[in-house]
Design a protein around this motif. Structure first.
Motif, PDB file in Angstrom:
ATOM      1  N   LEU A   1      -9.803   1.427 -13.379  1.00 22.63           N
ATOM      2  CA  LEU A   1     -11.261   1.640 -13.315  1.00 22.63           C
ATOM      3  C   LEU A   1     -11.890   0.639 -12.358  1.00 22.63           C
TER       4      LEU A   1
ATOM      5  N   ALA B   1     -18.173  -6.586 -18.360  1.00 26.00           N
ATOM      6  CA  ALA B   1     -18.411  -5.187 -18.030  1.00 26.00           C
ATOM      7  C   ALA B   1     -19.828  -4.756 -18.371  1.00 26.00           C
TER       8      ALA B   1
ATOM      9  N   GLU C   1     -13.002  -9.738 -19.081  1.00 24.87           N
ATOM     10  CA  GLU C   1     -13.296  -8.523 -18.307  1.00 24.87           C
ATOM     11  C   GLU C   1     -14.172  -7.572 -19.107  1.00 24.87           C
TER      12      GLU C   1
ATOM     13  N   LYS D   1     -11.402   1.561  -8.827  1.00 30.59           N
ATOM     14  CA  LYS D   1     -12.294   2.654  -8.434  1.00 30.59           C
ATOM     15  C   LYS D   1     -13.708   2.146  -8.203  1.00 30.59           C
ATOM     16  N   THR D   2     -14.163   1.209  -9.068  1.00 27.43           N
ATOM     17  CA  THR D   2     -15.548   0.740  -8.957  1.00 27.43           C
ATOM     18  C   THR D   2     -15.746  -0.145  -7.737  1.00 27.43           C
ATOM     19  N   PHE D   3     -14.820  -1.111  -7.554  1.00 23.88           N
ATOM     20  CA  PHE D   3     -15.011  -2.061  -6.468  1.00 23.88           C
ATOM     21  C   PHE D   3     -14.502  -1.537  -5.126  1.00 23.88           C
ATOM     22  N   ASN D   4     -13.854  -0.362  -5.149  1.00 25.53           N
ATOM     23  CA  ASN D   4     -13.326   0.223  -3.910  1.00 25.53           C
ATOM     24  C   ASN D   4     -12.200  -0.617  -3.304  1.00 25.53           C
TER      25      ASN D   4
ATOM     26  N   ARG E   1     -18.483  -9.434  -6.160  1.00 25.19           N
ATOM     27  CA  ARG E   1     -18.429  -7.976  -6.159  1.00 25.19           C
ATOM     28  C   ARG E   1     -19.668  -7.365  -6.807  1.00 25.19           C
ATOM     29  N   ASN E   2     -20.676  -8.200  -7.079  1.00 25.95           N
ATOM     30  CA  ASN E   2     -21.935  -7.705  -7.641  1.00 25.95           C
ATOM     31  C   ASN E   2     -21.734  -7.112  -9.033  1.00 25.95           C
ATOM     32  N   TRP E   3     -20.811  -7.721  -9.793  1.00 22.16           N
ATOM     33  CA  TRP E   3     -20.475  -7.158 -11.098  1.00 22.16           C
ATOM     34  C   TRP E   3     -21.272  -7.821 -12.218  1.00 22.16           C
ATOM     35  N   LEU E   4     -21.489  -9.130 -12.123  1.00 19.65           N
ATOM     36  CA  LEU E   4     -22.278  -9.835 -13.143  1.00 19.65           C
ATOM     37  C   LEU E   4     -23.746  -9.648 -12.812  1.00 19.65           C
TER      38      LEU E   4
ATOM     39  N   ARG F   1      -7.838  -0.217 -17.443  1.00 23.55           N
ATOM     40  CA  ARG F   1      -9.082  -0.880 -17.082  1.00 23.55           C
ATOM     41  C   ARG F   1      -9.019  -1.408 -15.651  1.00 23.55           C
TER      42      ARG F   1
END
Lengths: 366, 219
Positions: free
Chosen positions: A54, A364, A360, A57-60, A331-334, A51
């Motif tokens: 992943l 997601a 986490e 990869k998503t957040f670069n 990180r603009n995740w929520l 995880r």
């Protein structure tokens, strides 16, 4: 307003905290530091939780939170005496509290200090679901796992490229192949990768050579410190789910790879450290509530590993949770509007109990 | 984890029409002063009339979304709500991951156009899949004709969800997971592309072609 200032503080310190382990101290607990992409590629071809991969990869970017167990471990590593036998550190804790991440953090410290890394990312993968189990070529009562061994050798090669040409071998002997004195380690590793049949024996030979040479040369080019990292240590002394050809269960001692790693765990060498983490999630025949070393390692494992330094890893405290929450916001995740409010945050605390992995997984899909 | 043992079946399947639906959200209780006279009447009615038992899938939390719950129910097979809910959360996660990855890799100028919220993507995609007009089979003079007919909101929502689910189940590669297929289809529908939106357009074209039979409808 307070949240805004806290956010700015954490954000700025996240940007400025490079991987300078000299500067990271207890003041920085809860803050994130960035793992450089080159280091992730080299050091962790197989070591990070799926995880987290992943997330990278998503957040670069790969950002790890600085937490007290990891800092404790690194401080022990800094103060240890490397002319004496290696200290064994065991990270233990409940499911999802961050043991593998703390281990990875400490391993990154070792990498930046120029140590040679022997990293077994998950010992449980060697005791279950192995498709090929060959009887060993060198010893009659042992079993080889060619696929797992060659995969590990490939990852070892990626991580320790700079040492492969420097470390010179003594007289290494496996039953069929002999390597003469003075040849670099890289050749032995290549032999193991190319010839799958003898790869398990090559793994044993590599480990033995590193053990003998770690404390050897104190100065000059040949000197290196050895970091042995094993995740899922309880697999070495547990049960396997592998069957022999006569359909009886295989014991872990009968597997070459496990036997060699067990020899590595003894403290009869010098010039390095043994960092390990227990894991219930991949373990076989252990109840989900077991997390203490005595429960997971069993009697045999505990006796073999004693004496060791236990490091406990627990759920996030309030400051760490705050930091994780702000990191996800940054990180603009929520994305869900309710999760960004105060009540939503309280709901997240309630639902996850500040457990890192549950938080986490919740964030997601929110 | 056995679900049927832990659930206590309180809710009846058929209720008398005067039973009211439960409203679990925290904003249900509004102080008397802010209500208009009709709403005050409704509130009076709530104190007097009986209310149906709440479903175990409804929560008072603001994360509860009725559209998503309806979609989960439609995806559910053999009563396996846990699996259906798991697929839904994985779909939302996949949509968010794809969009956030795109967001982080794009230059600052293009970032505002990328919609990262999986819930808005889902709602918008569903809107784009809803047909405006449908066809009904009407028998006249021994022959049945496809007559264009207006659809109710519920019917439109049902058709959009049904098309999405059947498209993902039938017309995609066997080895991909449902959440992957759904996320691809939803992102395509969000951009007004993909097979489901095509099916909606086909239905509109059929209705347009059968305009002549429109007066066969008597309702």
């Amino acid at each position: 307003m307070l949240v805004f200032f806290l956010f700015c503080f954490l954000y700025k310190s996240r940007l400025s905290l490079q991987y300078d382990h000299e500067k990271i101290s207890e003041r920085h607990t809860g803050q994130y530091y960035t793992l450089p992409a080159a280091h992730i590629q080299k050091l962790f071809p197989h070591g990070l939780p799926p995880r987290f991969q992943l997330q990278i990869k998503t957040f670069n970017e790969g950002c790890v939170m600085v937490r007290p167990p990891a800092l404790e471990l690194i401080s022990y590593l800094k103060k240890a005496d490397y002319s004496k036998p290696p200290l064994r550190y065991i990270l233990y804790g409940d499911v999802g509290t961050g043991k593998t991440m703390c281990l990875s953090h400490a391993l990154h410290y070792c990498y930046t200090q120029g140590w040679l890394i022997v990293h077994i990312s998950d010992a449980h993968l060697w005791v279950k679901n192995c498709k090929e189990l060959l009887p060993s070529s060198s010893r009659p009562s042992r079993f080889d796992q060619p696929i797992q061994a060659s995969q590990w050798l490939k990852n070892f090669k990626i991580t320790n490229e700079r040492f492969l040409s420097k470390v010179q071998l003594g007289y290494v002997w496996t039953k069929r192949e002999r390597t003469e004195k003075g040849q670099p380690l890289g050749e032995l590793v290549d032999q193991g990768v190319n010839r799958m049949k003898s790869s398990s024996d090559v793994v044993g030979a590599v480990l033995r050579e590193l053990r003998l040479q770690a404390g050897g040369a104190t100065e000059g080019e040949g000197a290196f410190k050895l970091a042995v990292a094993v995740d899922g240590l309880n697999a070495l002394w547990g049960k396997t789910s592998l069957k022999k050809e006569d359909r009886t269960m295989c014991e872990p001692e009968e597997l070459t790879l496990i036997h060699n790693v067990r020899k590595m765990m003894k403290n009869n060498w010098s010039g390095g450290a043994i960092l390990t983490a227990l894991s219930q999630t991949g373990s076989l025949f252990k109840p989900q509530s077991a997390y203490l070393p005595s429960e997971l390692l069993g009697e045999e494992g505990f006796d073999n590993m004693e004496p060791f330094v236990p490091v406990s890893v627990s759920n996030y405290n309030e400051k760490e949770f705050e930091s994780c929450y702000l990191y996800y916001l940054d990180r603009n995740w929520l994305q869900h509007s309710h999760s960004r409010s105060e009540e939503g945050k309280k709901e997240l605390i309630f639902l996850s109990n500040k457990n890192p992995s549950i938080l986490e997984r919740l964030c997601a899909f929110l | 984890m056995c679900v049927s043992l832990s659930l206590c079946l309180v809710r009846w399947s058929r209720y008398n029409p005067y039973y009211l639906d439960p409203d679990p959200s925290k904003d249900a209780r509004v102080p008397e002063s802010e209500l208009s006279p009709e709403e005050k009447e409704l509130q009076e009615l709530k104190t007097v009339s009986p209310i149906k038992a709440a479903l175990s899938s409804d929560t008072s939390s603001a994360f509860n979304d009725p559209l998503i719950s309806k979609f989960i129910n439609m995806m559910m097979q053999d009563g396996n709500k846990i699996l259906a809910r798991g697929i839904m959360t994985q779909t939302l996660e996949t949509i968010k991951r794809k969009q956030v990855e795109k967001y982080h890799k794009s230059p600052a100028a293009k970032r505002e156009e990328i919609e990262c919220n999986p819930y808005t993507v889902f709602h918008q995609a569903l809107e784009n899949c809803k047909p405006i007009i449908g066809l009904a089979s009407v028998q006249k003079g021994g022959k049945s004709y496809q007559v264009p007919v207006p659809l109710t909101d519920n019917r439109r929502r049902f058709l959009a969800m049904k098309w999405l689910i059947t498209e993902c189940r039938d017309n995609k590669h066997r080895r991909t997971h449902m959440y992957e297929k759904l996320s691809q289809e939803l992102l395509a529908a969000f951009a007004n592309e993909g097979n489901v939106v095509k099916r909606k357009h086909d239905l509109h074209k059929m209705a347009e072609a059968n305009r002549a039979y429109a007066h066969y409808r008597w309702w």
